[in-house]
Design an enzyme around this catalytic site. Structure first.
Site, PDB file in Angstrom:
ATOM      1  N   ASP A  12       0.846  -1.194   0.000  1.00  0.00           N
ATOM      2  CA  ASP A  12       0.000   0.000   0.000  1.00  0.00           C
ATOM      3  C   ASP A  12       0.883   1.246   0.000  1.00  0.00           C
ATOM      4  OD1 ASP A  12      -1.821   2.102   0.667  1.00  0.00           O
ATOM      5  OD2 ASP A  12      -3.158   0.643   1.571  1.00  0.00           O
ATOM      6  N   CYS A  52      -6.784   4.037  -2.378  1.00  0.00           N
ATOM      7  CA  CYS A  52      -6.867   2.588  -2.139  1.00  0.00           C
ATOM      8  C   CYS A  52      -8.068   1.885  -2.778  1.00  0.00           C
ATOM      9  CB  CYS A  52      -6.880   2.321  -0.635  1.00  0.00           C
ATOM     10  SG  CYS A  52      -5.509   3.057   0.263  1.00  0.00           S
ATOM     11  N   LYS A 100      -5.019  -6.857   3.683  1.00  0.00           N
ATOM     12  CA  LYS A 100      -5.859  -5.812   3.111  1.00  0.00           C
ATOM     13  C   LYS A 100      -6.242  -6.117   1.666  1.00  0.00           C
ATOM     14  CE  LYS A 100      -6.000  -0.792   2.475  1.00  0.00           C
ATOM     15  NZ  LYS A 100      -5.295   0.487   2.701  1.00  0.00           N
ATOM     16  N   HIS A 207      -0.831  25.505  -9.440  1.00  0.00           N
ATOM     17  CA  HIS A 207      -2.085  25.242 -10.141  1.00  0.00           C
ATOM     18  C   HIS A 207      -3.206  25.273  -9.090  1.00  0.00           C
ATOM     19  CE1 HIS A 207      -5.241  22.884 -12.118  1.00  0.00           C
ATOM     20  NE2 HIS A 207      -4.629  23.101 -13.274  1.00  0.00           N
ATOM     21  N   HIS A 270      -1.121   2.146  -5.240  1.00  0.00           N
ATOM     22  CA  HIS A 270      -0.774   3.498  -5.695  1.00  0.00           C
ATOM     23  C   HIS A 270       0.544   3.855  -5.040  1.00  0.00           C
ATOM     24  CE1 HIS A 270      -2.061   4.691  -1.715  1.00  0.00           C
ATOM     25  NE2 HIS A 270      -3.210   4.060  -1.943  1.00  0.00           N
TER      26      HIS A 270
END
Length: 485
Positions: A12, A52, A100, A207, A270
């Site tokens: 994770d 996630c 998980k 931005h 990610h």
């Protein structure tokens, strides 16, 4: 011919560049490096959503989020939705999961769901209470005991699976290296702090979406070089712990005599910003958050293979189906990587990768397309971003205005994958409806204002750790305007 076994390791929040085999000198990843040397490493792999639940929903379903309607941490797949687990079970596999998985709707906290539903209301109240990096005393097994427990369960379970003689799929999901940034002296001493790169600072003005993002992320421990180095050092130490656990997985397969007959897949849902662009956590399409590791070893996989093809987690569903000889779903959005794994020289019949984001920490949705060295990110309601990753690896120079023809070309390609403005309208409609229902139930219970004070002051943390300030009448007016049709 017997069917192969598959061990799928998913961590994770791991930046896909944070390994020795990816040239990261500060990382200590001997087991992952060995896995890459014994299999194939994909150097340019991406998440399809940098948070996630939605990332995993997309990977397990084989569908982009705008197709499977997984929008945020609370809204993932629904019970009964087809997943990779169904394809494996249908092919006769013994399927077991440890740790998980996090791809179904209904999980996470009240704060997580309400902050996602209200993100486009642009209420700039802190959603997160980041803790400073911590280095504890103690030995390796006193750090992140939950992951070591998951590893114990996996080691016991895979032994049972191997003894049964039935083909098996074993998924183990680790928390590491998900923040908060915490490790101990054992792993910290493995990291060469002098080898850590300090990311350059962004030039003002940011931005507008990234300005909102940084305010909401609420990093309040400083961005001086010493703090950035400490955060990144702790993060690499957390990856070193993860690497040790991966080593035990590989050793167990060898001890059972099944390593040659078993595919091993290693990836992450990610990445992690880890103080690039002055922020932490995930939720952006900058490289540290959007890139993931991807290594595959197994029967017929090219050893020492290094592939620079643009791939993403959406490709895992058809790839695993290819490994087991299952047809899988006919509407899968990804492509099988099996030919690439077997060393075939042709490239994928796809020139780009796609990712999207609809959760909290930005005041729009985000839709990313990478083609070649260029990354284009569209934000409905705001100007796009365009980066040349070859000449600007830190993504500091937005070329969208300088290269309008290229931006238009990539925007058209992105729209060919996803009518992103229509998807954004669908997401906002879902958000407003979900928030209205929740708000009505809270108003009926008389707890609405108290709960909103908690949510936008750090609901998941003790009150004494929450920032000052509370939910105000001005904020309520902004919510009510946002809720209007």
């Amino acid at each position: 011919m017997p069917k192969p076994n598959i061990v799928f390791i998913m961590c994770d929040s791991m930046d896909g560049r944070a390994m020795g085999c990816m040239g990261q000198k500060a990382a200590r990843t001997p087991n992952l490096d060995r896995l890459a040397a014994e299999g194939t490493l994909f150097t340019d792999a991406y998440t399809n959503n940098p948070i996630c639940t939605t990332s995993r929903a997309s990977m397990f379903s084989g569908l982009y989020n705008f197709h499977c309607k997984a929008w945020n941490l609370y809204k993932g797949l629904e019970p009964g939705d087809h997943t990779l687990f169904d394809a494996l079970t249908g092919a006769g596999y013994d399927v077991r999961t440890y740790g998980k998985t996090d791809y179904l709707s209904g999980g996470h906290t009240v704060r997580a769901r309400v902050s996602a539903w209200t993100s486009t209301a642009s209420i700039m109240k802190p959603n997160y209470i980041p803790k400073a990096p911590v280095i504890d005393k103690g030995n390796n097994r006193e750090c992140n005991k939950r992951d070591w427990g998951r590893l114990r369960d996996f080691l016991s379970g895979v032994e049972e699976q191997a003894a049964s003689g039935k083909p098996f799929f074993s998924f183990i999901g680790f928390d590491a290296p998900h923040p908060n940034f915490r490790t101990n002296e054992y792993y910290r001493k493995l990291i060469d702090m002098e080898a850590i790169e300090i990311p350059p600072r962004d030039e003002a003005p940011l931005h507008p979406v990234m300005h909102y993002h940084n305010v909401v992320k609420n990093w309040r421990h400083g961005t001086d070089d010493a703090m950035v180095r400490k955060v990144r050092g702790v993060y690499y130490a957390m990856i070193a712990q993860l690497d040790e656990a991966v080593g035990e997985v590989l050793a167990k397969l060898e001890a059972l005599g099944i390593a040659e007959d078993t595919y091993v897949i290693f990836t992450s849902d990610h990445g992690e910003m880890c103080m690039e662009h002055g922020t932490w956590y995930k939720s952006t399409h900058y490289e540290p958050s959007a890139r993931v590791p991807l290594i595959v070893r197994g029967p017929g996989v090219a050893k020492g293979g290094v592939r620079g093809d643009l791939v993403s987690l959406i490709d895992m569903y058809p790839t695993v189906c290819g490994m087991i000889g299952a047809q899988g779903r006919g509407d899968a959005d990804g492509l099988s990587l099996l030919p690439l794994l077997m060393g075939e020289k042709q490239r994928l019949d796809r020139a780009c990768v796609f990712s999207e984001y609809h959760d909290s920490a930005i005041n729009s949705s985000a839709f990313m397309l990478r083609r070649g060295n260029y990354k284009y990110i569209a934000y409905p309601g705001f100007a796009p971003m365009l980066f040349d990753l070859e000449r600007d690896r830190w993504e500091l120079r937005n070329l969208a205005k300088e290269r309008p023809e290229l931006a238009a070309e990539l925007d058209a390609l992105l729209r060919g994958i996803c009518d992103y403005e229509k998807v954004f309208e669908e997401v906002v409609a879902y958000d407003k409806n979900a928030f209205r229902q929740w708000r009505e139930s809270e108003l009926a219970a008389g707890t609405y204002r108290e709960t909103m004070n908690w949510i936008f002051s750090g609901f998941d943390y003790p009150r004494e750790e929450a920032p000052t300030g509370a939910w105000t009448g001005e904020d309520e007016e902004a919510i009510l305007r946002w809720m209007e049709p």
